[in-house]
Design a protein around this motif. Sequence first.
Motif, mmCIF file in Angstrom:
data_model
loop_
_atom_site.group_PDB
_atom_site.id
_atom_site.type_symbol
_atom_site.label_atom_id
_atom_site.label_comp_id
_atom_site.label_asym_id
_atom_site.label_seq_id
_atom_site.Cartn_x
_atom_site.Cartn_y
_atom_site.Cartn_z
ATOM 1 N N ALA A 915 1.026 -1.097 -0.165
ATOM 2 C CA ALA A 915 0.037 -0.062 0.009
ATOM 3 C C ALA A 915 0.910 1.159 -0.049
ATOM 4 O O ALA A 915 1.825 1.429 0.643
ATOM 5 C CB ALA A 915 -0.851 -0.213 1.234
ATOM 6 N N LYS A 916 0.535 2.154 -0.670
ATOM 7 C CA LYS A 916 1.280 3.590 -0.713
ATOM 8 C C LYS A 916 1.046 4.543 0.169
ATOM 9 O O LYS A 916 1.745 5.221 0.515
ATOM 10 C CB LYS A 916 0.801 4.385 -2.260
ATOM 11 N N ASN A 917 -0.031 4.321 1.088
ATOM 12 C CA ASN A 917 -0.412 5.580 1.876
ATOM 13 C C ASN A 917 -1.312 4.608 3.075
ATOM 14 O O ASN A 917 -1.548 3.436 2.870
ATOM 15 C CB ASN A 917 -0.927 6.788 1.548
ATOM 16 N N ALA A 918 -1.796 5.413 4.146
ATOM 17 C CA ALA A 918 -2.489 5.021 5.139
ATOM 18 C C ALA A 918 -3.850 4.393 4.593
ATOM 19 O O ALA A 918 -4.520 3.399 5.166
ATOM 20 C CB ALA A 918 -2.542 5.996 6.231
ATOM 21 N N VAL A 940 6.552 8.148 8.606
ATOM 22 C CA VAL A 940 6.022 9.177 7.652
ATOM 23 C C VAL A 940 5.405 8.830 6.429
ATOM 24 O O VAL A 940 6.161 8.538 5.797
ATOM 25 C CB VAL A 940 7.075 10.319 7.715
ATOM 26 N N LEU A 941 3.950 8.935 6.625
ATOM 27 C CA LEU A 941 3.242 8.781 5.308
ATOM 28 C C LEU A 941 2.625 9.874 4.690
ATOM 29 O O LEU A 941 2.415 11.031 5.591
ATOM 30 C CB LEU A 941 2.283 7.727 5.605
ATOM 31 N N PRO A 942 2.029 9.920 3.568
ATOM 32 C CA PRO A 942 1.502 11.175 2.869
ATOM 33 C C PRO A 942 0.360 11.817 3.673
ATOM 34 O O PRO A 942 0.255 12.880 3.564
ATOM 35 C CB PRO A 942 1.247 10.832 1.523
ATOM 36 N N LEU A 949 -1.693 4.988 12.138
ATOM 37 C CA LEU A 949 -2.134 3.838 11.331
ATOM 38 C C LEU A 949 -2.086 2.483 12.084
ATOM 39 O O LEU A 949 -3.120 1.717 12.042
ATOM 40 C CB LEU A 949 -1.382 3.569 10.061
ATOM 41 N N ALA A 950 -1.158 2.219 12.855
ATOM 42 C CA ALA A 950 -1.018 1.144 13.531
ATOM 43 C C ALA A 950 -2.356 1.028 14.592
ATOM 44 O O ALA A 950 -2.825 -0.046 14.784
ATOM 45 C CB ALA A 950 0.314 1.027 14.221
ATOM 46 N N LYS A 951 -2.405 2.232 15.277
ATOM 47 C CA LYS A 951 -3.631 2.323 16.063
ATOM 48 C C LYS A 951 -4.952 1.831 15.508
ATOM 49 O O LYS A 951 -5.901 1.025 16.121
ATOM 50 C CB LYS A 951 -3.851 3.579 16.653
ATOM 51 N N ARG A 952 -5.297 2.136 14.275
ATOM 52 C CA ARG A 952 -6.666 1.839 13.521
ATOM 53 C C ARG A 952 -6.433 0.509 13.226
ATOM 54 O O ARG A 952 -7.332 -0.378 13.093
ATOM 55 C CB ARG A 952 -6.539 2.748 12.254
ATOM 56 N N LYS A 972 10.677 14.083 13.857
ATOM 57 C CA LYS A 972 9.884 13.593 12.720
ATOM 58 C C LYS A 972 10.053 11.938 12.860
ATOM 59 O O LYS A 972 9.021 11.406 11.955
ATOM 60 C CB LYS A 972 10.394 14.137 11.545
ATOM 61 N N SER A 973 10.658 11.429 13.394
ATOM 62 C CA SER A 973 10.697 9.967 13.410
ATOM 63 C C SER A 973 9.761 9.286 14.486
ATOM 64 O O SER A 973 9.486 8.349 14.235
ATOM 65 C CB SER A 973 12.416 9.468 14.145
#
Length: 1021
Positions: A915-918, A940-942, A949-952, A972-973
């Motif tokens: 997948a390219k994004n969340a 860091v995703l767009p 994302l992990a929480k979802r 940012k990390s």
Amino acid sequence: MAQRITELATIGIQHMSGIQTPSRQKTCPVELDYRDILESANDLIQSVAPDGSFLYVNRAWRKTLGYSRKEISGLSLFDIIHPDNQTHWREIFQRVLSGKKVNHIEATFVSKEGRKVYLEGSISCRFAKGKPVVTIGIFRDISEHVRVENLIRIQRDLYVALNSVISLDEALRLCLEAAISASKMDCGGIYLVDESSGDLHLMFAKNLSSDFLKTASHYDANSASARLIKAGKPIYTNHQKIVTSIESNRRDEGLQALAIIPVLYEGKVIGCLNIASHTLDEVPVFARNALEAIAAQIGSIISRIKTEETLRENEKKYYSLFKFHKEILEQSPVGILRLDENMHIVYENPEMKRLMGVPPNDEQSKALGKDIRKLPSIRKTGLVQELDNLLKGKKIQGEKSFTSMYGKKLYLSFIISPIMQGGRFLGANLLVTDITEHKRAEEALQKSEIRYRTLFDAANDAIFIMSKEKFIECNPKTLEMFGCKKKEDIVGHAPYEFSPPKQPDGKNSREAALEKIDAALAGIPQRFYWKHIKKDGTPFDTEVSLNRFEAGNQVFLQAIVRDISERKRTEEALRKSEEQYRGIFESATDAFLIFNLNGEIVEANPAACKMYGYSYKELIKLSGKDIVHSDYSHTFEDFIKQVTSGNKFHAESIDVRKDGSTFNVEIQGTLFNYQGKPHLLSVVRDISERKHLQEQLRQAQKMEAVGALAGGVAHDFNNTRLIGENISLCTDLESDIWTVEGDTANIEQVIMNLVVNARDAMPEGGQISIKTRNVTVDKKYCRTHSYARPGKFVSLSVQDTGIGMKEDIIDRIFEPFFSTKRAGQGTGLGLSVVYGIIKKHEGWIEVESSPGSGSTFKIYLPAVSWKPEKEKTKYVTSKRLKGHGERILVVEDDESVREFTTRGLSQNGYVVTTAKNAQEAIKVFQKNKANFNLVVSDVVLPDETGPRLAKRLRKLKPDIGILFTSGYSGEKSNWQTIQQNGYPYLQKPYLLTNLLKVINEVLKNKCNPELVRKGLKLKSS
């Protein structure tokens, strides 16, 4: 200059007092006529004994205070200090006798004739054998400054008080008291002209006898006094010059000085302000402008109060007069309009018709009989909603711009009073006064503003518009320059309010500003330098141009201010460093050495003498080369070269003490101005202890050779297809490579980044060569490569046959976030990371490249003499790292990283979905009914962060394994969030072998928090 005067005064008074000090013996090898110097000084200079008696005062002191030498010899300091200042000054005098110098102190002395003299200056004490001998005071007369401040305060307070006054008697009382206070006179009165007869009547008086008031309370219009006043010119005279009909009365009253200032309104004399004194021989010059300003305020307040009284009286009487005295209404200068209970206009007088635009010969107005709320001219004023309030019994008043039915634009002041009976609305009376003339100046300014607004707002300099000495408009740059948030912080203020009390040349800021303003108003353009202060008190230097212009028959000034503080700041910094360095220089624990441009020591601090073992006299006879170890002479040569070129210098070296012993030093150097000439300042710190600790740490560390790292990384590249099938990679490694000190993971990352960079430079394929060599760098090489240093090094080079780079690209390739790739194809961090790692390892990088000829990155790392302990290498077979059909979801927006990861995992037994994004990841996860063993996601995703994302995803499948990867560091990390939630983490860029190892461990341990604690180790495994 003030400091120089202080020094001369001190030396001179010591000389005349017979006090000998080392500083005097050193400073004055030739006898000077100090008395002449002190006598010619403009400052007030005094020397006072510890008991308070005067020992000496100079000519300026005697002239200002009015005492002769003989008179002052019998006086004490406290005999001439004003009683209000006595207690404070006795405390200050005791502080000075205890050895403390007091600066910027204000004092109030009393002159011989009893006049207050305001002084500002400093006082210090000289000691002999530990006891106070004499105090030395140096002052400047600030009486004029105090008087000006007092006048400004009086006029400001009067302005504020008058704004709330509605009674004419109260207003006249305030004005007369302010005039007496400002002029230092003791009595006076205010006369007004009777509009019908022209006679003068005394309206208010203070401190005058009843006998005098009986004969001076009224003057006929044709009397000499009345004619003199109506001439419209201020009169300032003493008791010998005035010739009027009240001369005998004035003599009987005992008046010595008299000021008669006409009160004007719209160019017509409507009264006068008379101020007199029973004691002063003449009207003080400093007070005359203030008296004239107060007289002008009297004219304005009389007009305002009379207008308000007229409106109030009109409001009370016009309705009763309406039925019985229509002829009076017809002649009224006030526009009158009557409304009935339906808001219809039932009457308008001639003045109202004129204001509405009805021609004089028209007997019937077009507005008569109509609802006032429906008239277009009324609707345009925005009064319709307010008119509805009349029905509720509310009175309306204010000012409005009004356009008559024939297009004439007017400014009107109005009062609309409802007629109510038993709560029922019966009608209303509208009284209107034409105030168009009063608005013309404001309208003219608005037209001028429209004309210049674009240029005004866009200018990069601060631009002010001034009326006389006050700012009435400013552009946005002004707010930025002066540190203000809103225009009200500037508008209404004068330029000297944004200035220090005095300019650098010593001139009073207010006086100097008014002088420039007056010249510009006279038509002489002004251009000058000026010291300003921001709203928070921060000073800054400016260049100002001041020009006169006219708009609407009014004269304005345009001031353009340019901030030149950066240039001045540099100059000031150099000056201050010369004046202030000595204290730091003498007390510093580091060695401070000052060299001339030839490298000879001209000054040294005590720490330098202690560090090198020389006396001060010995040390300042040496050159820098005499104290540097011969193997590091090039370091001193670099110091001379870089610092004289204007660059900062920082290096480590080995220096030699007087006894021949050596020690490690850290050197920082800069160019600065010393005794009016450029010199080199070197700050030297002994770091022998730090080096010793580093050596101990180094002996405890274990290292691998760079060659082994390079070979291992090359092997990984060739066996995982990181570089592509159209690129070949070869190695040429030194067989007996020297050992270097460093971090294995860091060096591995350097090689990876350079190889990936080489791969990207060959889109059509090519060859990458990795070489290692043992290299000895000599002094000759260092002369042509300023960043190098002599010694033994291991050279690691990565060469490609790619497209090459231009020189301007080479200059920027190590900048963070600089990239020649398209957006989304790279972060621009790879080579900056390489540069940072190599600098941390005390090495350097050389780049050779040209368009079409490929590129070579050559790294030099310092070699060490010791060998690392041999350690058994634990190999993990690729079979153990292979998957067994586990399903992995890879979420990565970088296409090249996503393809590399997918290909590597697929070839090693894993089933991969990408997948390219969340948002895409959520859809894939739901479509596959959460049938995944592990999610590998970029932090860091767009469209969303990896942790969110992990929480979802865990809401859909609580036991899903999570592995985060990132090429960022710092905030940012998201490292803190990752650590708090127990997520495993792998730093980019990573080798496939490392990725397989981490995935293997994560699948075994899922979200074991202990794994996170080891997360940083995973990236270096």
